[in-house]
Write a protein that holds these residues in place. Structure first.
Motif, mmCIF file in Angstrom:
data_model
loop_
_atom_site.group_PDB
_atom_site.id
_atom_site.type_symbol
_atom_site.label_atom_id
_atom_site.label_comp_id
_atom_site.label_asym_id
_atom_site.label_seq_id
_atom_site.Cartn_x
_atom_site.Cartn_y
_atom_site.Cartn_z
ATOM 1 N N ARG A 121 0.810 -1.224 0.000
ATOM 2 C CA ARG A 121 0.000 0.000 0.000
ATOM 3 C C ARG A 121 0.842 1.273 0.000
ATOM 4 N N ASP A 130 -6.207 -0.778 -3.090
ATOM 5 C CA ASP A 130 -7.645 -0.773 -2.791
ATOM 6 C C ASP A 130 -8.434 -0.107 -3.916
ATOM 7 N N ARG A 146 -11.097 -2.027 -6.196
ATOM 8 C CA ARG A 146 -12.480 -1.573 -6.005
ATOM 9 C C ARG A 146 -13.124 -1.159 -7.322
ATOM 10 N N ARG A 176 -2.656 -7.949 0.204
ATOM 11 C CA ARG A 176 -2.417 -6.544 0.513
ATOM 12 C C ARG A 176 -1.531 -6.470 1.752
ATOM 13 N N LEU A 228 -12.116 -6.268 0.659
ATOM 14 C CA LEU A 228 -11.135 -5.307 1.143
ATOM 15 C C LEU A 228 -11.191 -5.055 2.645
#
Length: 269
Positions: A10, A16, A20, A48, A105
């Motif tokens: 990240r 994300d 998404r 992640r 998520l």
């Protein structure tokens, strides 16, 4: 055919946002060995990483390779490369195309937390968890099978039948595994969070979050499965939310109503 787990950091990548908004994605493949091994039809989990975030981290998506690795100038859908989502220099110009079948998520959606893998002796030794660098990791058949079970939300009832000789020799351990309906477990946890504001053991009160930085609990059938008749429906309220210790304990209690006995032990009845 092979199975993989791809890691996204990240701190380097808006993973994300990418997952998404899109179910057709591209992932960098750095090593030539991996580039030659990846084939259309291979199964892929997306991991992640924790980074600096306090949010739970772990497996957030599952998909299948539909484009073998090629230079990014040759991909079928360059509009899905979305290189602007990368904050740092890209790992490789070689990209593999993945069709995402499911994205989760957060905990409520079924994210498979890192702690679940770390609890398993085999999975905890995976290169994904032991190596600081790397984005593509090949899974063994057994590793994929275990991770797939976790992704499906299965709860394992482990009854140990163990034979052991000299501890330096072979130890044989067999496990009885019983499948749960993953959607029922998911909804039971969502119901518990809605009612109590957090996920914790309703027997001993243990909460993973303060110590480990992520929420985790298991679901237990209050009525033993051996007593559930064919065709009998199980409701969300028939599941108890428990920590791993209490879950193991309730399956060790030999009685007609082990759930009530466990509650009595903790002074809940």
């Amino acid at each position: 055919m092979a199975d993989w787990i791809f890691r996204g950091n990240r701190e380097d990548f808006e993973i994300d946002t990418y997952l998404r908004n899109f179910d057709y994605i591209y992932w960098a493949v750095k090593h030539q060995k991996h580039q030659s091994e990846m084939q259309v039809g291979d199964r892929v989990f997306i991991w992640r990483s924790k980074g600096k975030s306090k949010d739970p981290y772990g497996i957030v998506a599952y998909g299948e390779i539909i484009e073998a690795p090629v230079n990014k100038r040759e991909v079928r859908h360059p509009e899905f490369l979305l290189e602007e989502y990368w904050d740092k220099r890209e790992v490789s110009e070689i990209k593999v195309g993945i069709k995402i079948k499911e994205t989760r998520l957060d905990i409520e959606k079924g994210l498979v937390e890192s702690g679940l893998l770390l609890r398993d002796n085999e999975l905890s030794k995976m290169q994904l968890l032991t190596a600081r660098q790397g984005t593509n990791f090949r899974l063994s058949i057994n590793e994929f099978s275990k991770i797939w079970s976790l992704w499906r939300g299965e709860t394992l009832d482990l009854e140990d039948d163990e034979y052991a000789t000299d501890e330096s020799k072979t130890r044989l351990r067999t496990h009885k595994v019983r499948e749960r309906d993953s959607l029922l477990v998911k909804k039971a946890k969502e119901r518990f969070i809605k009612e109590h504001g957090a996920l914790f053991c309703e027997v001993c009160g243990y909460d993973f979050l303060p110590k480990y930085g992520f929420s985790y609990a298991e679901a237990h059938h209050k009525k033993p499965l051996s007593k559930i008749k064919a065709g009998e429906k199980t409701k969300e309220s028939d599941l108890a939310i428990v920590c791993a210790n209490c879950h193991r304990a309730v399956h060790r209690i030999e009685s007609d109503d082990p759930w009530s006995d466990l509650l009595n032990i903790h002074g809940k009845l």
